[in-house]
Scaffold this motif. Structure first.
Motif, short mmCIF file in Angstrom:
data_model
loop_
_atom_site.label_atom_id
_atom_site.label_comp_id
_atom_site.label_asym_id
_atom_site.label_seq_id
_atom_site.Cartn_x
_atom_site.Cartn_y
_atom_site.Cartn_z
N ILE A 139 0.83 -1.21 0.00
CA ILE A 139 0.00 0.00 0.00
C ILE A 139 0.86 1.25 0.00
CG2 ILE A 139 -1.58 1.37 1.42
CD1 ILE A 139 -2.94 -1.23 2.22
N GLY A 140 1.97 1.19 0.71
CA GLY A 140 2.83 2.36 0.78
C GLY A 140 3.79 2.51 -0.39
N SER A 141 3.82 1.52 -1.32
CA SER A 141 4.85 1.55 -2.36
C SER A 141 4.59 2.62 -3.41
CB SER A 141 4.96 0.18 -3.03
OG SER A 141 3.75 -0.14 -3.70
N LEU A 142 3.34 2.77 -3.85
CA LEU A 142 3.08 3.70 -4.96
C LEU A 142 3.39 5.14 -4.59
CD1 LEU A 142 2.14 4.09 -7.82
CD2 LEU A 142 -0.21 4.21 -7.00
N PRO A 143 2.87 5.68 -3.47
CA PRO A 143 3.22 7.08 -3.16
C PRO A 143 4.70 7.27 -2.89
CG PRO A 143 2.00 6.07 -1.35
CD PRO A 143 1.87 5.15 -2.51
N LEU A 144 5.36 6.29 -2.28
CA LEU A 144 6.79 6.41 -2.05
C LEU A 144 7.55 6.47 -3.36
CD1 LEU A 144 7.32 4.00 0.97
CD2 LEU A 144 7.83 6.43 0.94
N LEU A 145 7.14 5.62 -4.31
CA LEU A 145 7.83 5.59 -5.59
C LEU A 145 7.52 6.82 -6.42
CD1 LEU A 145 7.30 1.81 -6.29
CD2 LEU A 145 9.48 2.92 -5.89
N LEU A 146 6.29 7.34 -6.30
CA LEU A 146 5.96 8.55 -7.03
C LEU A 146 6.78 9.73 -6.52
CD1 LEU A 146 2.07 8.24 -7.39
CD2 LEU A 146 3.80 7.94 -9.17
N GLY A 220 14.32 -6.56 2.33
CA GLY A 220 15.61 -6.12 2.87
C GLY A 220 16.78 -6.87 2.27
N ALA A 221 16.56 -8.12 1.85
CA ALA A 221 17.64 -8.90 1.23
C ALA A 221 18.09 -8.28 -0.10
CB ALA A 221 17.19 -10.34 1.01
N LEU A 222 17.25 -7.44 -0.69
CA LEU A 222 17.62 -6.74 -1.92
C LEU A 222 18.58 -5.59 -1.67
CD1 LEU A 222 14.40 -6.38 -4.11
CD2 LEU A 222 16.67 -6.85 -4.98
N ILE A 223 18.48 -4.99 -0.51
CA ILE A 223 19.17 -3.73 -0.27
C ILE A 223 20.69 -3.84 -0.36
CG2 ILE A 223 19.58 -1.92 1.45
CD1 ILE A 223 16.62 -2.25 2.26
N PRO A 224 21.35 -4.83 0.29
CA PRO A 224 22.82 -4.91 0.14
C PRO A 224 23.25 -5.14 -1.30
CG PRO A 224 21.95 -6.84 1.27
CD PRO A 224 20.85 -5.85 1.22
N LEU A 225 22.45 -5.88 -2.07
CA LEU A 225 22.78 -6.10 -3.48
C LEU A 225 22.64 -4.79 -4.27
CD1 LEU A 225 20.86 -9.46 -3.94
CD2 LEU A 225 23.32 -9.17 -3.58
N TRP A 226 21.56 -4.07 -4.00
CA TRP A 226 21.33 -2.77 -4.66
C TRP A 226 22.49 -1.82 -4.38
CZ3 TRP A 226 16.36 -0.83 -6.72
CH2 TRP A 226 16.42 0.51 -7.11
N GLN A 227 22.85 -1.69 -3.10
CA GLN A 227 23.91 -0.76 -2.73
C GLN A 227 25.25 -1.17 -3.34
OE1 GLN A 227 22.03 1.55 -1.85
NE2 GLN A 227 22.33 1.97 0.34
N SER A 243 11.04 2.15 0.35
CA SER A 243 10.40 2.06 -0.96
C SER A 243 10.71 0.74 -1.65
CB SER A 243 10.86 3.23 -1.84
OG SER A 243 10.27 3.16 -3.11
N VAL A 244 11.96 0.30 -1.58
CA VAL A 244 12.35 -0.97 -2.21
C VAL A 244 11.63 -2.13 -1.53
CG1 VAL A 244 14.29 -2.59 -2.41
CG2 VAL A 244 14.56 -0.20 -3.12
N ILE A 245 11.55 -2.12 -0.21
CA ILE A 245 10.85 -3.19 0.51
C ILE A 245 9.38 -3.24 0.11
CG2 ILE A 245 10.07 -3.92 2.80
CD1 ILE A 245 12.77 -2.89 3.88
N CYS A 246 8.74 -2.07 0.03
CA CYS A 246 7.34 -2.02 -0.36
C CYS A 246 7.14 -2.48 -1.80
CB CYS A 246 6.80 -0.59 -0.20
SG CYS A 246 6.65 -0.04 1.51
N ALA A 271 7.91 -7.20 -12.35
CA ALA A 271 7.07 -6.24 -11.63
C ALA A 271 7.92 -5.34 -10.75
CB ALA A 271 6.03 -6.98 -10.79
N PHE A 272 8.93 -5.91 -10.09
CA PHE A 272 9.77 -5.09 -9.23
C PHE A 272 10.56 -4.06 -10.03
CE2 PHE A 272 13.96 -4.30 -7.32
CZ PHE A 272 13.55 -3.65 -6.16
N VAL A 273 11.14 -4.47 -11.15
CA VAL A 273 11.90 -3.53 -11.98
C VAL A 273 10.99 -2.40 -12.45
CG1 VAL A 273 13.20 -3.27 -14.13
CG2 VAL A 273 13.59 -5.26 -12.67
N PHE A 274 9.76 -2.74 -12.82
CA PHE A 274 8.81 -1.72 -13.26
C PHE A 274 8.52 -0.73 -12.13
CE2 PHE A 274 4.37 -0.30 -13.47
CZ PHE A 274 4.40 0.40 -14.67
N LEU A 275 8.28 -1.24 -10.91
CA LEU A 275 7.93 -0.37 -9.80
C LEU A 275 9.11 0.47 -9.32
CD1 LEU A 275 5.73 -2.83 -7.69
CD2 LEU A 275 4.93 -0.82 -8.95
N ALA A 276 10.31 -0.09 -9.39
CA ALA A 276 11.48 0.60 -8.84
C ALA A 276 12.28 1.34 -9.90
CB ALA A 276 12.38 -0.41 -8.13
N SER A 277 11.77 1.42 -11.11
CA SER A 277 12.53 2.09 -12.18
C SER A 277 12.76 3.56 -11.88
CB SER A 277 11.80 1.95 -13.52
OG SER A 277 11.84 0.61 -13.97
#
Length: 315
Positions: A139-146, A220-227, A243-246, A271-277
């Motif tokens: 629920i919190g992902s869309l406004p955070l990403l916007l 959260g497991a994505l975050i160290p890879l992202w960084q 935002s990444v977690i959401c 879907a994740f790549v689309f949301l986090a682009s």
């Protein structure tokens, strides 16, 4: 029910085609920039991601055990080893095409310890908690990403408030939600009978908190890879991590809806790549693919370790 099943299958194929098409398009568009930046994270990032993946797997097992113990109308019938073995056999079977195998395998593995009805009920309740927790995070992902996660804007704060309200409703008012689900969900009669709330609200809230933790650890497991793979200007701040977690939770819901693909492979990543682009398409693509590889490797490593213990001759 037949029409509903075929409609879901058709929708699954459509989502799969869209996800794979989007991933292919992004790979072609970003091939230059992905090659230029780091595509292999360091060992420390891989190990941290693997540790978080193992932690969410164990937390999910604990959440399922909680449902079996307090909300399935049975007492814990076996020690931790027997329950963990049943859980892992069920969990790994989700890589077989079709969504029914985890429930079937779980009931089979617990056949000598638990009656089929409470075993099936524990699986359904765990899946409900898993989906609800992902929905709350999403629920919190869309406004955070916007807002591109640069700061907690007013819209983002509204999204977080809505997520909190949804979480409190699910955790503290399960009885009316069960009544609505029993009347409205298109489920077979043998599954619908399990949509009756049992146990205390407090125990239900604790179980939900465990599955919220599962979602947080998965994202959260994505975050160290992202960084590790992102450029300096693409590093995540605190709101970016949220935002990444959401976004990963939202992508997991989409992946779970595709009935034709085991474990949502490909669809979740697309879907994740689309949301986090909006944050960094390159980092989103590389980290999502790495996380799928690491998480899958961890799941099969734990399953093999469990299988080795099961096969070890008894003294």
């Amino acid at each position: 029910m037949t029409h509903w099943r075929w409609l879901r299958r058709a929708l699954g194929y459509v989502l799969l085609a869209l996800a794979l098409g989007f991933l292919s398009q992004r790979l072609l568009q970003l091939r230059g920039s992905v090659v230029e930046q780091t595509v292999v994270p360091g060992l420390d990032a891989v190990m941290l991601s693997a540790a978080l993946s193992l932690l969410w797997l164990l937390t999910m097992m604990a959440g399922w055990w909680w449902m079996l113990r307090f909300h399935a109308g049975t007492v814990t019938p076996a020690g931790p080893r027997g329950l963990f073995s049943a859980f892992m056999q069920s969990f790994i079977s989700r890589y077989v095409p079709g969504k029914v195998w985890p429930a079937v395998v779980l009931c089979d593995r617990l056949a000598d310890l638990v009656a089929p009805a409470p075993a099936l009920r524990s699986y359904l309740l765990a899946q409900m908690h898993l989906t609800a927790s992902a929905a709350v995070l999403a629920i919190g992902s869309l406004p955070l990403l916007l807002s591109q996660a640069q700061s907690l804007s007013t819209t983002a704060k509204i999204g977080l408030a809505a997520a909190l309200a949804a979480a409190l409703t699910w955790a503290l008012a399960p009885r009316p939600l069960f009544a609505v689900a029993q009347r409205s969900l298109p489920l077979p009669a043998r599954w619908r009978q399990h949509l009756v709330f049992e146990g205390s609200v407090g125990q239900w809230a604790v179980g939900f908190a465990l599955f919220i933790l599962v979602g947080v650890l998965q994202g959260g497991a994505l975050i160290p890879l992202w960084q590790a793979v992102a450029e300096a200007d693409q590093q995540l701040n605190l709101s970016g991590m949220v935002s990444v977690i959401c976004a990963y939770a939202a992508a997991r819901i989409i992946g779970q809806g595709v009935v034709v693909i085991p474990a949502g492979i490909g669809v979740r990543e697309g879907a994740f790549v689309f949301l986090a682009s909006g944050l960094s398409p390159e980092a989103a693509l590389v980290s999502a693919l790495w996380l799928r590889l690491i998480a899958t490797a961890m799941e099969f490593a734990v399953w093999l370790a469990n299988a080795a213990l099961d096969w070890r001759p008894a003294r």
